[in-house]
Design an enzyme around this catalytic site. Structure first.
Site, PDB file in Angstrom:
ATOM      1  N   CYS A  89     -49.318  14.338  90.543  1.00 16.26           N
ATOM      2  CA  CYS A  89     -50.257  14.791  89.510  1.00 16.26           C
ATOM      3  C   CYS A  89     -49.646  14.696  88.124  1.00 16.26           C
ATOM      4  CB  CYS A  89     -50.679  16.218  89.808  1.00 16.26           C
ATOM      5  SG  CYS A  89     -51.344  16.345  91.461  1.00 16.26           S
ATOM      6  N   ARG A 149     -37.927   5.320  87.495  1.00 15.20           N
ATOM      7  CA  ARG A 149     -37.592   4.464  86.358  1.00 15.20           C
ATOM      8  C   ARG A 149     -38.798   4.049  85.508  1.00 15.20           C
ATOM      9  NH1 ARG A 149     -35.605   0.092  86.457  1.00 15.20           N
ATOM     10  NH2 ARG A 149     -34.172   0.352  84.720  1.00 15.20           N
ATOM     11  N   TYR A 199     -30.427   3.612  90.638  1.00 16.80           N
ATOM     12  CA  TYR A 199     -31.226   4.616  89.930  1.00 16.80           C
ATOM     13  C   TYR A 199     -32.603   4.765  90.565  1.00 16.80           C
ATOM     14  CZ  TYR A 199     -27.279   3.864  86.912  1.00 16.80           C
ATOM     15  OH  TYR A 199     -25.992   3.727  86.448  1.00 16.80           O
ATOM     16  N   TYR A 210     -38.264   5.378  81.795  1.00 15.32           N
ATOM     17  CA  TYR A 210     -37.785   4.384  80.824  1.00 15.32           C
ATOM     18  C   TYR A 210     -38.812   3.293  80.538  1.00 15.32           C
ATOM     19  CZ  TYR A 210     -33.292   6.001  82.867  1.00 15.32           C
ATOM     20  OH  TYR A 210     -32.243   6.722  83.359  1.00 15.32           O
TER      21      TYR A 210
HETATM   22  C1  PLP Z   1     -23.847   5.423  84.232  1.00 17.41           C
HETATM   23  C2  PLP Z   1     -22.442   5.092  83.962  1.00 17.41           C
HETATM   24  C3  PLP Z   1     -21.889   3.905  84.464  1.00 17.41           C
HETATM   25  C4  PLP Z   1     -22.682   2.875  85.216  1.00 17.41           C
HETATM   26  O1  PLP Z   1     -23.618   2.220  84.418  1.00 17.41           O
HETATM   27  P1  PLP Z   1     -24.387   0.938  85.003  1.00 17.41           P
HETATM   28  O2  PLP Z   1     -25.326   0.576  83.922  1.00 17.41           O
HETATM   29  O3  PLP Z   1     -25.088   1.365  86.225  1.00 17.41           O
HETATM   30  O4  PLP Z   1     -23.367  -0.117  85.254  1.00 17.41           O
HETATM   31  C5  PLP Z   1     -20.532   3.684  84.258  1.00 17.41           C
HETATM   32  N1  PLP Z   1     -19.768   4.578  83.570  1.00 17.41           N
HETATM   33  C6  PLP Z   1     -20.276   5.726  83.071  1.00 17.41           C
HETATM   34  C7  PLP Z   1     -19.379   6.633  82.335  1.00 17.41           C
HETATM   35  C8  PLP Z   1     -21.618   6.003  83.239  1.00 17.41           C
HETATM   36  O5  PLP Z   1     -22.123   7.134  82.716  1.00 17.41           O
END
Ligand code: PLP
Length: 422
Positions: free
Chosen positions: A351, A321, A380, A325
């Site tokens: 690396c 992450r 994640y 991000y």
């Molecule tokens: C990634 C995703 C979620 C979950 O998102 P969060 O931010 O973890 O709550 C729910 N629905 C769809 C379609 C997604 O792609």
């Protein structure tokens, strides 16, 4: 009034613990890097969301991609959750961890393959969230061939701006997701005429790590109008899938998850009041992120000019992450120290310059051999782990009633190399 600690990680006699389990002991027993999750924290979050939405008939379909470990799925199913999957692989995970939850699965994703559609039809899942007309046609053919009726929702793109990182924002026309809401009524008309298709719901998901209620409210308002239009067209729309995306606080600002969930829920319940639809939600991060931490040991420290580096045994392949991000994760020393504060970059051995967990972070001085915990790593984290630099996946433990249970053994190099041929 101080807001409650939203995390299960607390110091007891200067030693960091997770729901009663001592992290130093866990590192010695299971090695590092190690993902540590609190079952109680996951259960609390789930109960919090369920209680907040109690005024509406609803099902929480946990987004498997946030943390897809089988023991986590089993735990969530035991709390009454269904699942939101985005691949045939995730469907297989649900089948293995919680086969009784298959009737409560929704299948999202822009690129469902034929075998994945077939597997989901075979499993009699609750709902396909269809993202294109081409997918709708393929689904109709496959359902007919198998003598099945596929319940579908179109995932509509409400063209709502959600303030979050651009890589996790999905609800604008420029994004690849969903079907533009203005076109939805026409597409539903086509769907209703297709054999094997039951247009049963409307679905929306505008992105992830969204901290304010307004974008959810705005998009759900548009969904409600669409549901009313579709019903006046004669369709029997029973489900509204509000998606996931509800965010958490990754930093040190006060965060009361119960209060923020109650604001989110009351806005949504107000908008859907009287519609008589069953609400589906797809929370991922909110349920599991703060329940987990990545435990790592400091390998080396070094000074390059004016910069101080702390090199840990965890790296971007274990938790991507920050690299992906620019995400912030709080870092705590596992043994509280009164060593002086120091500004350092916390980096892994991979690396890549992007392999960092924190830059210019002020922390009590960390020395070789020390343990540190990267907080809010339950979502994640492991699910995005890779083998980059031929590094094996970390192990995972789940803390239940103060006891640690290994839920994923540490991968070996033999595991990692098993699929390769020379
Ligand atoms: C990634 C995703 C979620 C979950 O998102 P969060 O931010 O973890 O709550 C729910 N629905 C769809 C379609 C997604 O792609």
């Amino acid at each position: 009034m101080t807001s409650p600690n939203p995390r299960p990680f607390t110091y007891i006699h200067e030693r960091l613990t997770c729901s009663g389990a001592d992290l130093t002991d866990l590192a010695e027993r299971f090695g590092t890097p190690l993902y540590v999750y609190s079952a109680d924290a996951v259960i609390d979050r789930t109960a919090m969301l369920q209680a907040a939405f109690a005024p509406l008939p609803h099902t929480l379909c946990y987004a498997v991609k946030a943390n897809s470990s089988l023991a986590i799925l089993k735990l969530l199913a035991a709390q009454g959750c269904g699942f939101d999957i985005v691949s045939g692989g995730e469907l297989e995970r649900v089948r293995r961890a919680a086969p009784n939850a298959l009737p409560h699965v929704v299948f999202s994703g822009v690129g469902k393959q034929l075998w994945e559609i077939d597997a989901a039809l075979h499993a009699d899942i609750l709902l396909f969230n269809v993202e294109s007309e081409a997918e709708l046609e393929l689904l109709s053919q496959r359902a007919q061939a198998r003598n099945k009726i596929a319940r579908i929702a179109l995932r509509v793109n409400p063209d709502v701006f959600a303030e979050t990182h651009p890589y996790i924002s999905t609800g604008l026309r420029e994004h690849k997701f969903g079907i533009a809401i203005e076109r939805a009524r026409d597409v539903y008309r086509r769907a209703a005429a297709l054999p094997g298709i039951d247009p049963a719901g409307v679905s929306v998901h505008i992105g992830s790590q969204i901290r304010s209620v307004e974008p959810f409210a705005e998009s759900l308002q548009r969904v409600r109008s669409l549901v009313e239009d579709l019903r006046s067209d004669g369709l029997n729309i029973r489900f509204v899938d509000g998606g996931g995306g509800f965010g958490i606080e990754y930093g040190t600002a006060a965060f009361d998850p119960a209060a923020s969930v109650s604001a989110y829920a009351s806005a949504l319940c107000r908008i859907l009041d009287g519609l008589g639809a069953h609400l589906l939600l797809e929370p991922g991060r909110f349920l599991v992120a703060q329940a987990g931490a990545l435990l790592t040991r400091v390998l080396y420290t070094k000074q390059n000019g004016t910069k101080h580096f702390v090199i840990t045994d965890a790296a971007m392949n274990d938790l991507i992450r920050p690299a992906l991000y620019q995400a912030h994760h709080e870092i705590l020393p596992v043994i509280a120290t009164d060593r002086p504060a120091q500004v350092a970059d916390i980096v892994g051995p991979v690396c890549e310059t992007g392999d960092f967990f924190a830059r210019d972070r002020t922390l009590p001085e960390l020395l070789s051999g020390d343990l540190a915990a990267l907080l809010d790593a339950g979502a994640y984290g492991m699910s995005l782990a890779s083998h980059y630099n031929t590094r094996t996946h970390p192990a995972e433990v789940l803390i239940e009633a103060g006891d640690a249970r290994l839920i994923r053994r540490r991968e070996t190099l033999d595991d990692l190399l098993a699929t390769e041929l020379t």
